[in-house]
Write an enzyme that holds these catalytic residues in place. Structure first.
Site, PDB file in Angstrom:
ATOM      1  N   GLY A 279       0.829  -1.195   0.000  1.00 53.09           N
ATOM      2  CA  GLY A 279       0.000   0.000   0.000  1.00 53.09           C
ATOM      3  C   GLY A 279       0.863   1.245   0.000  1.00 53.09           C
ATOM      4  O   GLY A 279       2.009   1.225   0.477  1.00 53.09           O
TER       5      GLY A 279
ATOM      6  N   GLN B 240       3.057   9.853   0.971  1.00 51.03           N
ATOM      7  CA  GLN B 240       4.337   9.156   1.135  1.00 51.03           C
ATOM      8  C   GLN B 240       5.311   9.428  -0.010  1.00 51.03           C
ATOM      9  O   GLN B 240       6.482   9.066   0.075  1.00 51.03           O
ATOM     10  CB  GLN B 240       4.111   7.647   1.277  1.00 51.03           C
ATOM     11  CG  GLN B 240       3.432   7.276   2.581  1.00 51.03           C
ATOM     12  CD  GLN B 240       3.242   5.787   2.678  1.00 51.03           C
ATOM     13  OE1 GLN B 240       2.238   5.256   2.232  1.00 51.03           O
ATOM     14  NE2 GLN B 240       4.222   5.110   3.244  1.00 51.03           N
TER      15      GLN B 240
ATOM     16  N   CYS C  88       5.905  -0.084   7.192  1.00 56.40           N
ATOM     17  CA  CYS C  88       5.547   1.104   6.427  1.00 56.40           C
ATOM     18  C   CYS C  88       6.727   1.513   5.563  1.00 56.40           C
ATOM     19  O   CYS C  88       7.861   1.539   6.050  1.00 56.40           O
ATOM     20  CB  CYS C  88       5.166   2.233   7.394  1.00 56.40           C
ATOM     21  SG  CYS C  88       4.669   3.755   6.581  1.00 56.40           S
ATOM     22  N   LEU C  89       6.453   1.817   4.301  1.00 55.74           N
ATOM     23  CA  LEU C  89       7.531   2.232   3.404  1.00 55.74           C
ATOM     24  C   LEU C  89       8.193   3.523   3.879  1.00 55.74           C
ATOM     25  O   LEU C  89       9.348   3.777   3.546  1.00 55.74           O
ATOM     26  CB  LEU C  89       6.996   2.393   1.977  1.00 55.74           C
ATOM     27  CG  LEU C  89       6.454   1.110   1.338  1.00 55.74           C
ATOM     28  CD1 LEU C  89       5.886   1.400  -0.045  1.00 55.74           C
ATOM     29  CD2 LEU C  89       7.527   0.037   1.279  1.00 55.74           C
TER      30      LEU C  89
ATOM     31  N   HIS D 139      -4.587   1.381   7.476  1.00 53.53           N
ATOM     32  CA  HIS D 139      -3.228   1.924   7.567  1.00 53.53           C
ATOM     33  C   HIS D 139      -3.056   3.090   6.584  1.00 53.53           C
ATOM     34  O   HIS D 139      -2.550   4.155   6.957  1.00 53.53           O
ATOM     35  CB  HIS D 139      -2.232   0.794   7.267  1.00 53.53           C
ATOM     36  CG  HIS D 139      -0.798   1.195   7.237  1.00 53.53           C
ATOM     37  ND1 HIS D 139       0.113   0.756   8.162  1.00 53.53           N
ATOM     38  CD2 HIS D 139      -0.098   1.985   6.380  1.00 53.53           C
ATOM     39  CE1 HIS D 139       1.310   1.261   7.877  1.00 53.53           C
ATOM     40  NE2 HIS D 139       1.200   2.011   6.787  1.00 53.53           N
ATOM     41  N   GLU D 140      -3.489   2.892   5.346  1.00 48.69           N
ATOM     42  CA  GLU D 140      -3.301   3.924   4.320  1.00 48.69           C
ATOM     43  C   GLU D 140      -4.215   5.134   4.551  1.00 48.69           C
ATOM     44  O   GLU D 140      -3.800   6.273   4.339  1.00 48.69           O
ATOM     45  CB  GLU D 140      -3.487   3.346   2.921  1.00 48.69           C
ATOM     46  CG  GLU D 140      -2.513   2.241   2.553  1.00 48.69           C
ATOM     47  CD  GLU D 140      -1.042   2.592   2.730  1.00 48.69           C
ATOM     48  OE1 GLU D 140      -0.674   3.790   2.633  1.00 48.69           O
ATOM     49  OE2 GLU D 140      -0.241   1.671   2.978  1.00 48.69           O
TER      50      GLU D 140
ATOM     51  N   HIS E  33      -2.665   7.393   6.941  1.00 48.70           N
ATOM     52  CA  HIS E  33      -1.675   8.287   6.314  1.00 48.70           C
ATOM     53  C   HIS E  33      -2.334   9.556   5.787  1.00 48.70           C
ATOM     54  O   HIS E  33      -1.776  10.646   5.909  1.00 48.70           O
ATOM     55  CB  HIS E  33      -0.971   7.593   5.139  1.00 48.70           C
ATOM     56  CG  HIS E  33       0.236   6.819   5.515  1.00 48.70           C
ATOM     57  ND1 HIS E  33       1.348   7.380   6.103  1.00 48.70           N
ATOM     58  CD2 HIS E  33       0.518   5.500   5.372  1.00 48.70           C
ATOM     59  CE1 HIS E  33       2.258   6.449   6.307  1.00 48.70           C
ATOM     60  NE2 HIS E  33       1.783   5.290   5.878  1.00 48.70           N
TER      61      HIS E  33
END
Length: 173
Positions: free
Chosen positions: A46, A51, A94-95, A136-137, A140
């Site tokens: 994701g 991000q 997480c990226l 999660h996304e 963000h």
């Protein structure tokens, strides 16, 4: 294939609340394509637009099990409309917080609504990994990181680690 640089903790942009996407333009379609390229390259399941430094309410996801069966999703202006009371813990990463993983409890099942790239409003139910990824996304998009769901001690430790790494990189660069 355009791979964009990832925004990494402690970058303050990760705390921005993203703006709604208006009309679906070629620019938005290109952003979604770049996000998918970036997400697959990372690799991740994701990615929120913030991000890669774009404060728009746009998410890309692919929770398929293998590269051969890719199932890319683009969620524009997503929102959770219902969440189960039952919780499930998943180890999340997480990226934007590379190589850090922690168990996070979230609602096990959700219903969510979004607009797709064709302008259609879609409502879906999700459970398991997809439910976790959507939550999660969307976090963000609201300036919330998965580490905000863990203990203060663990959160402070990881933030300190990434601040030190950013300082070292700035001094070396």
């Amino acid at each position: 294939m355009t791979i964009r640089p990832l925004v990494i903790l402690p970058d303050s942009r990760l705390r921005l609340v993203s703006e709604p996407v208006g009309p679906i333009t070629d620019e938005i379609r290109q952003l979604a394509k770049d996000m998918l390229d970036t997400m697959y390259d990372a690799p991740g399941v994701g990615l929120a637009a913030i991000q890669i430094g774009v404060p728009k309410r746009l998410i890309t996801m692919d929770v398929s099990k293998s590269e051969d069966e890719r199932n890319p999703m683009v969620l524009i202006n997503p929102e959770i409309t219902w969440a189960s009371e039952e919780l499930r813990a998943y180890e999340e990463g997480c990226l934007s917080i590379p190589e850090y993983y922690e168990e996070v409890e979230r609602p096990d099942r959700i219903r969510f609504r979004y607009t797709d790239l064709d302008g259609n409003v879609v409502e879906r139910d999700a459970e398991g990994l997809m439910a976790t990824c959507v939550q999660h996304e969307i976090d963000h998009l609201n300036g919330v990181l998965f580490i905000d769901h863990i203990s203060k001690l663990k959160r402070d430790r990881v933030i300190t680690k990434f601040r030190k790494a950013a300082r070292r990189e700035a001094q070396a660069g």
